[in-house]
Every structure is written in structure tokens, then in C-alpha cells.
Motif scaffolding. Structure first.
Motif, PDB file in Angstrom:
ATOM      1  N   GLY A   1      16.945   9.556 -43.660  1.00  0.00           N
ATOM      2  CA  GLY A   1      16.507  10.011 -44.975  1.00  0.00           C
ATOM      3  C   GLY A   1      16.186   8.915 -45.964  1.00  0.00           C
ATOM      4  O   GLY A   1      16.318   7.715 -45.692  1.00  0.00           O
TER       5      GLY A   1
ATOM      6  N   ILE B   1      24.661  15.061 -36.875  1.00  0.00           N
ATOM      7  CA  ILE B   1      24.104  15.344 -38.193  1.00  0.00           C
ATOM      8  C   ILE B   1      25.008  14.691 -39.216  1.00  0.00           C
ATOM      9  O   ILE B   1      26.194  15.024 -39.320  1.00  0.00           O
TER      10      ILE B   1
ATOM     11  N   ALA C   1      14.903  11.090 -33.797  1.00  0.00           N
ATOM     12  CA  ALA C   1      15.928  10.926 -34.832  1.00  0.00           C
ATOM     13  C   ALA C   1      15.258  10.944 -36.200  1.00  0.00           C
ATOM     14  O   ALA C   1      14.049  10.721 -36.320  1.00  0.00           O
ATOM     15  N   ARG C   2      16.057  11.225 -37.229  1.00  0.00           N
ATOM     16  CA  ARG C   2      15.555  11.241 -38.607  1.00  0.00           C
ATOM     17  C   ARG C   2      16.484  10.438 -39.489  1.00  0.00           C
ATOM     18  O   ARG C   2      17.703  10.559 -39.386  1.00  0.00           O
TER      19      ARG C   2
ATOM     20  N   THR D   1      20.428  12.930 -37.030  1.00  0.00           N
ATOM     21  CA  THR D   1      19.904  13.005 -38.386  1.00  0.00           C
ATOM     22  C   THR D   1      20.840  12.259 -39.325  1.00  0.00           C
ATOM     23  O   THR D   1      22.051  12.505 -39.321  1.00  0.00           O
TER      24      THR D   1
END
Length: 161
Positions: free
Chosen positions: A53, A87, A50-51, A69
Motif C-alpha cells: 500500500g 494480510i 502481492a500488494r 497484502t
């Protein structure tokens, strides 16, 4: 001295390893990529691949599933589940208790209401004037230098007079 890796056992008996994120102490898989400026509450989980930000916030009890994400400056409330492969764009606000199904997409600046259920594969986006404002206020990122060169130092050829 604090442990670098924590091991937890899931409902099937498999042992899963996590590390604590420096900003907020949330549990993050070693293969997840979370920005240093993101805040992950201590009882939140970020799963493998997973990302999350820059300047994002993940609330208490929330779960960012495998391969999801979460964009920059996104707010994820408490007890939210962001499904595998989702996303979520930048500047999004997801209310507490919301559930996003697998591979759902949420556009930049969109809002997901508290306790909302977003079906797998759905798309949530802004419409009309709100979409235009979000597009105008989302900052553009500078291009990356190519092959070790700094693009700012590149000179353009002079035009003939």
C-alpha cells in the motif's frame, strides 16, 4: 541504459523475473501491485500477486511472499518474511527478523515484535483502548465514482416544503 527486467535464478534453477521499484529500487514481480509512494529497499523482494500500500516501507532483506497484502503506512523492518496469502493491515509495525506464516492476518495498527514468529493462519489484533484509537485515526477513503460519474457533482432532489 538500465535493464527494465532483471532475471534471478532460485534454488531449484527456475528463472524468476523482477523489475526494480522506482522508490527504493527493491525487486518487484511484474504481477505485484506496489504503490508509487511505497519504499522498497534494494535487497527486498515483493513476489507475484502481492500488494503493497501507499507510504509503506519494506526493509532490507525482507520478503513479501506470493499473494500477500501489506496495507498503507505499514512499516516492515529488515529481514522480515511475510508468508504467502498474509494480510497485514494499515499502520502496522513489524519488527526486524519477524516471520509471519502463511495466511496470517495482522489488524490495523497492530505491532509484531522483533524476531517474533507468527504461526500460519494466526490473527494478531489490537485490543482495548489501542484498538479504539486505531479505528478512529484510520482515515476513510472517498467512494469511487460509479459509471464514470463524479459523486460530488450529483445533486439531491429538493424536499417539498
Amino acid at each position: 541504459m538500465a535493464r527494465m527486467i532483471e532475471e534471478l535464478e532460485d534454488e531449484t534453477g527456475a528463472v524468476i523475473k523482477y523489475k526494480r521499484h522506482a522508490n527504493g529500487r527493491g525487486l518487484v514481480s511484474p504481477t505485484a501491485r506496489v504503490a508509487e509512494s511505497a519504499y522498497i529497499e534494494p535487497t527486498a523482494y515483493v513476489e507475484a500477486d502481492a500488494r503493497v500500500g501507499m507510504e509503506a516501507y519494506v526493509g532490507a532483506g525482507s520478503w513479501i511472499d506470493k499473494g500477500a497484502t501489506v496495507g498503507d503506512r505499514t512499516f516492515v523492518g529488515a529481514n522480515v518474511h511475510i508468508g504467502a496469502g498474509c494480510i497485514v493491515g494499515s499502520g502496522v509495525k513489524i519488527g526486524s527478523g519477524a516471520k509471519l506464516g502463511e495466511n496470517a492476518m495482522v489488524g490495523n495498527g497492530a505491532r509484531v515484535e522483533r524476531d517474533a514468529q507468527v504461526a500460519a493462519g494466526s490473527v494478531v489484533e489490537l485490543k482495548g483502548a489501542a484498538a479504539a484509537r486505531a479505528a478512529l485515526t484510520t482515515p476513510l477513503r472517498a467512494p469511487r465514482p460509479q459509471h464514470g460519474r463524479d459523486l460530488r457533482s450529483t445533486r439531491l432532489p429538493r424536499r417539498a416544503a
